[in-house]
Design a protein around this motif. Sequence first.
Motif, PDB file in Angstrom:
ATOM      1  N   PRO A  73       0.830  -1.206   0.000  1.00  0.00           N
ATOM      2  CA  PRO A  73       0.000   0.000   0.000  1.00  0.00           C
ATOM      3  C   PRO A  73       0.866   1.257   0.000  1.00  0.00           C
ATOM      4  O   PRO A  73       2.085   1.195   0.148  1.00  0.00           O
ATOM      5  CB  PRO A  73      -0.782  -0.117   1.324  1.00  0.00           C
ATOM      6  N   ALA A  74       0.209   2.404  -0.185  1.00  0.00           N
ATOM      7  CA  ALA A  74       0.865   3.729  -0.143  1.00  0.00           C
ATOM      8  C   ALA A  74       1.831   3.957  -1.294  1.00  0.00           C
ATOM      9  O   ALA A  74       2.628   4.885  -1.266  1.00  0.00           O
ATOM     10  CB  ALA A  74       1.583   3.944   1.192  1.00  0.00           C
ATOM     11  N   THR A  75       1.778   3.096  -2.302  1.00  0.00           N
ATOM     12  CA  THR A  75       2.567   3.269  -3.512  1.00  0.00           C
ATOM     13  C   THR A  75       1.648   3.119  -4.721  1.00  0.00           C
ATOM     14  O   THR A  75       0.546   2.586  -4.620  1.00  0.00           O
ATOM     15  CB  THR A  75       3.690   2.220  -3.632  1.00  0.00           C
ATOM     16  N   ILE A  76       2.121   3.588  -5.868  1.00  0.00           N
ATOM     17  CA  ILE A  76       1.499   3.269  -7.155  1.00  0.00           C
ATOM     18  C   ILE A  76       2.401   2.232  -7.806  1.00  0.00           C
ATOM     19  O   ILE A  76       3.627   2.394  -7.822  1.00  0.00           O
ATOM     20  CB  ILE A  76       1.370   4.523  -8.036  1.00  0.00           C
ATOM     21  N   SER A  77       1.828   1.149  -8.303  1.00  0.00           N
ATOM     22  CA  SER A  77       2.641   0.026  -8.769  1.00  0.00           C
ATOM     23  C   SER A  77       2.325  -0.351 -10.203  1.00  0.00           C
ATOM     24  O   SER A  77       1.175  -0.291 -10.640  1.00  0.00           O
ATOM     25  CB  SER A  77       2.428  -1.193  -7.872  1.00  0.00           C
ATOM     26  N   LEU A  78       3.363  -0.763 -10.907  1.00  0.00           N
ATOM     27  CA  LEU A  78       3.262  -1.259 -12.280  1.00  0.00           C
ATOM     28  C   LEU A  78       3.635  -2.730 -12.296  1.00  0.00           C
ATOM     29  O   LEU A  78       4.665  -3.122 -11.741  1.00  0.00           O
ATOM     30  CB  LEU A  78       4.217  -0.475 -13.188  1.00  0.00           C
ATOM     31  N   GLY A  79       2.790  -3.534 -12.928  1.00  0.00           N
ATOM     32  CA  GLY A  79       3.085  -4.949 -13.072  1.00  0.00           C
ATOM     33  C   GLY A  79       2.767  -5.436 -14.467  1.00  0.00           C
ATOM     34  O   GLY A  79       1.909  -4.871 -15.157  1.00  0.00           O
ATOM     35  N   PHE A  80       3.465  -6.484 -14.884  1.00  0.00           N
ATOM     36  CA  PHE A  80       3.247  -7.113 -16.186  1.00  0.00           C
ATOM     37  C   PHE A  80       2.892  -8.578 -15.961  1.00  0.00           C
ATOM     38  O   PHE A  80       3.787  -9.427 -15.887  1.00  0.00           O
ATOM     39  CB  PHE A  80       4.496  -7.015 -17.054  1.00  0.00           C
TER      40      PHE A  80
END
Length: 356
Positions: A73-80
């Motif tokens: 939490p508290a982050t913006i995340s990128l995943g593939f």
Amino acid sequence: MNKAKYTQEVPEDRRDILTILENHKKPVKIMILGGVDSGKTTLATFLANELLSLGFRVAIIDSDIGQKGILPPATISLGFPDGLFESFGDIKAYKHYFVGSITPNQFFGEMIAGVKLLTEEAEKKSDVIIIDTTGLISGSGVELKRMKIETVKPDVLIALQRKDELEPILKPFEGKIQIFRLKVSEKARKFSREERKKIRKEKWKEYFKDSRPYTINLNQFIISGTQLFQGEEINENEKSLLETLFKWLIIHGRKIGEKYFVVKVDIANVPRQIDKNVLQYFDFEKLSNILLGLIDKEGFCLGLGILKFINFKELKAEILTPLDEEIMKEVREIRFGRIRVREDGEELGLLDRNGL
């Protein structure tokens, strides 16, 4: 631990959009909008899995910082995702951007910058980019979504509405961006504030379960997100005068321009009149359990830490983080967040953006 899971039992209009996306010029950026518990993540999970099944390279940007599926939490995340997945929790993050709070209020800059930077990363290696957003859609949330859309420039907006609550956000983009208005599914479940907090607690606990302590020299890092080390250290005369006037023990003090900023402990329970334009203070006891972003040379977040203690005299800090020693060597910046949380997942409260 995750509210949204993959299901193919969706209203038919979701499948209609899937057909349109399948034939859309690639790469295509899709931003999903909707209020709290409107089914945004469920829709994103459905679309991503169906597009993966069709052979497309899919990127997920999880920017719902308070109800994150992709840890932490508290982050913006990128995943593939490299194959079908049940929920966002199954996706391993490729990169994070640190926001430092579980609510976008007071953090519009971080929300916009994080989604923009991660979208640019996603465009390098995907056909379809799906951006999941927070449920803040009224009041200041209208302006946040407007600025985010203007900055990221999605090709498609998908709006999940119960009535017409998203129209103030959508109207400026009529004729400029392809917009799909969908009704919130009757199966969408509403979660109480207590349930959402419990889910977050489980996620914090999961993220920090293998944490280890580190003693770090703050002189070796860029320190950001706080006034703690801005300006100049106050001298002994200034310190003594402030302690006498306000019955404080001052642990640390800075003069930033014409304003004083101190970390203090009360030594007497007395009334105090303080001009906040001249003097700002922070309670020493609240410096523990503050969330930290451990940032690399590119400005992305390698992981999170929890501040346990600062020795201001030696400029050393005790932190807890699940990052191993090799990844810690890549940390260039320590960024202070605005939520206090323990490693067992218990949230201790939010701090004001300007308070630290």
